[in-house]
Design a protein around this motif. Structure first.
Motif, PDB file in Angstrom:
ATOM      1  N   ASN A 151     -26.510  19.957  52.831  1.00  0.00           N
ATOM      2  CA  ASN A 151     -27.141  19.947  54.141  1.00  0.00           C
ATOM      3  C   ASN A 151     -26.840  18.647  54.880  1.00  0.00           C
ATOM      4  N   GLN A 152     -27.494  18.476  56.029  1.00  0.00           N
ATOM      5  CA  GLN A 152     -27.254  17.280  56.839  1.00  0.00           C
ATOM      6  C   GLN A 152     -27.594  16.014  56.063  1.00  0.00           C
ATOM      7  N   ASP A 153     -28.655  16.050  55.230  1.00  0.00           N
ATOM      8  CA  ASP A 153     -28.998  14.890  54.411  1.00  0.00           C
ATOM      9  C   ASP A 153     -27.864  14.547  53.456  1.00  0.00           C
ATOM     10  N   SER A 154     -27.199  15.570  52.919  1.00  0.00           N
ATOM     11  CA  SER A 154     -26.055  15.341  52.033  1.00  0.00           C
ATOM     12  C   SER A 154     -24.934  14.663  52.786  1.00  0.00           C
ATOM     13  N   LYS A 155     -24.712  15.074  54.022  1.00  0.00           N
ATOM     14  CA  LYS A 155     -23.677  14.454  54.837  1.00  0.00           C
ATOM     15  C   LYS A 155     -24.013  12.987  55.071  1.00  0.00           C
ATOM     16  N   GLU A 156     -25.270  12.691  55.332  1.00  0.00           N
ATOM     17  CA  GLU A 156     -25.694  11.323  55.624  1.00  0.00           C
ATOM     18  C   GLU A 156     -25.456  10.377  54.455  1.00  0.00           C
ATOM     19  N   LYS A 157     -25.551  10.881  53.213  1.00  0.00           N
ATOM     20  CA  LYS A 157     -25.356   9.976  52.080  1.00  0.00           C
ATOM     21  C   LYS A 157     -23.914   9.482  51.979  1.00  0.00           C
ATOM     22  N   PHE A 158     -23.004  10.141  52.700  1.00  0.00           N
ATOM     23  CA  PHE A 158     -21.618   9.676  52.725  1.00  0.00           C
ATOM     24  C   PHE A 158     -21.349   8.749  53.904  1.00  0.00           C
ATOM     25  N   LYS A 159     -22.327   8.599  54.800  1.00  0.00           N
ATOM     26  CA  LYS A 159     -22.140   7.730  55.957  1.00  0.00           C
ATOM     27  C   LYS A 159     -22.160   6.267  55.539  1.00  0.00           C
ATOM     28  N   HIS A 160     -23.120   5.907  54.707  1.00  0.00           N
ATOM     29  CA  HIS A 160     -23.208   4.546  54.185  1.00  0.00           C
ATOM     30  C   HIS A 160     -23.230   4.648  52.663  1.00  0.00           C
ATOM     31  N   ILE A 161     -22.120   4.344  52.044  1.00  0.00           N
ATOM     32  CA  ILE A 161     -21.993   4.502  50.598  1.00  0.00           C
ATOM     33  C   ILE A 161     -22.440   3.220  49.904  1.00  0.00           C
ATOM     34  N   HIS A 162     -23.486   3.338  49.108  1.00  0.00           N
ATOM     35  CA  HIS A 162     -23.945   2.230  48.261  1.00  0.00           C
ATOM     36  C   HIS A 162     -23.477   2.586  46.854  1.00  0.00           C
ATOM     37  N   ILE A 163     -22.305   2.099  46.493  1.00  0.00           N
ATOM     38  CA  ILE A 163     -21.653   2.555  45.266  1.00  0.00           C
ATOM     39  C   ILE A 163     -22.490   2.265  44.024  1.00  0.00           C
ATOM     40  N   GLY A 164     -23.226   1.156  44.022  1.00  0.00           N
ATOM     41  CA  GLY A 164     -24.064   0.827  42.873  1.00  0.00           C
ATOM     42  C   GLY A 164     -25.120   1.882  42.596  1.00  0.00           C
ATOM     43  N   THR A 169     -11.965  -2.395  43.031  1.00  0.00           N
ATOM     44  CA  THR A 169     -11.365  -1.084  42.747  1.00  0.00           C
ATOM     45  C   THR A 169     -11.017  -0.895  41.273  1.00  0.00           C
ATOM     46  N   TYR A 170     -10.535  -1.944  40.602  1.00  0.00           N
ATOM     47  CA  TYR A 170     -10.221  -1.798  39.180  1.00  0.00           C
ATOM     48  C   TYR A 170     -11.486  -1.496  38.389  1.00  0.00           C
ATOM     49  N   LEU A 171     -12.570  -2.177  38.730  1.00  0.00           N
ATOM     50  CA  LEU A 171     -13.838  -1.941  38.054  1.00  0.00           C
ATOM     51  C   LEU A 171     -14.356  -0.535  38.354  1.00  0.00           C
ATOM     52  N   LEU A 172     -14.189  -0.087  39.591  1.00  0.00           N
ATOM     53  CA  LEU A 172     -14.604   1.271  39.942  1.00  0.00           C
ATOM     54  C   LEU A 172     -13.780   2.305  39.179  1.00  0.00           C
ATOM     55  N   LEU A 173     -12.509   2.016  38.978  1.00  0.00           N
ATOM     56  CA  LEU A 173     -11.661   2.893  38.176  1.00  0.00           C
ATOM     57  C   LEU A 173     -12.184   2.974  36.746  1.00  0.00           C
ATOM     58  N   ARG A 174     -12.589   1.844  36.186  1.00  0.00           N
ATOM     59  CA  ARG A 174     -13.157   1.815  34.826  1.00  0.00           C
ATOM     60  C   ARG A 174     -14.442   2.657  34.757  1.00  0.00           C
ATOM     61  N   TRP A 175     -15.303   2.481  35.755  1.00  0.00           N
ATOM     62  CA  TRP A 175     -16.535   3.288  35.809  1.00  0.00           C
ATOM     63  C   TRP A 175     -16.185   4.774  35.888  1.00  0.00           C
ATOM     64  N   SER A 176     -15.207   5.113  36.711  1.00  0.00           N
ATOM     65  CA  SER A 176     -14.805   6.514  36.870  1.00  0.00           C
ATOM     66  C   SER A 176     -14.342   7.105  35.543  1.00  0.00           C
ATOM     67  N   LYS A 177     -13.580   6.328  34.787  1.00  0.00           N
ATOM     68  CA  LYS A 177     -13.114   6.794  33.478  1.00  0.00           C
ATOM     69  C   LYS A 177     -14.276   6.940  32.503  1.00  0.00           C
ATOM     70  N   LEU A 178     -15.161   5.955  32.486  1.00  0.00           N
ATOM     71  CA  LEU A 178     -16.310   5.992  31.571  1.00  0.00           C
ATOM     72  C   LEU A 178     -17.196   7.199  31.832  1.00  0.00           C
ATOM     73  N   LEU A 179     -17.459   7.465  33.113  1.00  0.00           N
ATOM     74  CA  LEU A 179     -18.416   8.513  33.468  1.00  0.00           C
ATOM     75  C   LEU A 179     -17.763   9.856  33.784  1.00  0.00           C
ATOM     76  N   GLY A 180     -16.416   9.890  33.774  1.00  0.00           N
ATOM     77  CA  GLY A 180     -15.720  11.150  34.043  1.00  0.00           C
ATOM     78  C   GLY A 180     -16.010  11.677  35.439  1.00  0.00           C
ATOM     79  N   TYR A 181     -16.082  10.762  36.403  1.00  0.00           N
ATOM     80  CA  TYR A 181     -16.413  11.139  37.778  1.00  0.00           C
ATOM     81  C   TYR A 181     -15.557  10.318  38.734  1.00  0.00           C
ATOM     82  N   ASP A 182     -14.994  10.956  39.744  1.00  0.00           N
ATOM     83  CA  ASP A 182     -14.114  10.282  40.699  1.00  0.00           C
ATOM     84  C   ASP A 182     -14.939   9.646  41.822  1.00  0.00           C
TER      85      ASP A 182
END
Length: 145
Positions: free
Chosen positions: A2-15, A54-67
């Motif tokens: 929904n619109q709320d889902s769209k909003e969570k991509f407007k400001h991404i707080h990666i942590g 980005t390298y650290l985010l890549l490591r997190w992506s591998k650990l958690l199996g999520y892009d």
């Protein structure tokens, strides 16, 4: 989506996304620390961080199996100007085709179905080819009938 889902991509707080995924998967602090070679304090700091290397985010992506990079791709699709037709020469890779996930397709179709945007607005604002959009609409119509 929904619109709320769209909003969570407007400001991404990666942590926050990292912490949510860790909690969903119930990954231990020890496993995270060992995989990332990080202390508990460093991990907590990553959860509080809006952005991450980005390298650290890549490591997190591998650990958690999520892009996690895809979150930023969603942002670009939803909030950036439509791509220009004539792309200048570049030594960087040129992606000939966008990859639209089910979530993005559902969001786009929901905007049309609720009258938030017209088909023409979707095509112009998000740079989605008309044939692609019509295919999504056709598949949605066939799936509901």
């Amino acid at each position: 989506m929904n619109q709320d889902s769209k909003e969570k991509f407007k400001h991404i707080h990666i942590g926050e996304f990292l912490k949510t995924k860790v909690e969903e998967q119930n990954i231990s602090k020890d496993r995270i620390g060992n995989f990332l070679n990080a202390t508990d304090d460093e991990i907590q700091a990553m959860y509080r961080s809006e952005s991450i290397d980005t390298y650290l985010l890549l490591r997190w992506s591998k650990l958690l199996g999520y892009d996690f990079f895809r979150l930023h791709s969603y942002h670009l699709l939803l909030y950036s100007p439509a791509p220009k037709k004539n792309v200048p020469d570049t030594s960087l890779p040129i992606f000939r085709k966008n990859t639209y996930t089910k979530e993005i397709i559902d969001l786009i179709l929901e905007m049309i179905n609720t009258g938030q945007k017209t088909k023409k607005q979707i095509i112009n604002e998000y740079g989605i080819p008309k044939t692609t959009l019509l295919t999504w609409i056709s598949k949605q119509t066939n799936a509901t009938s």
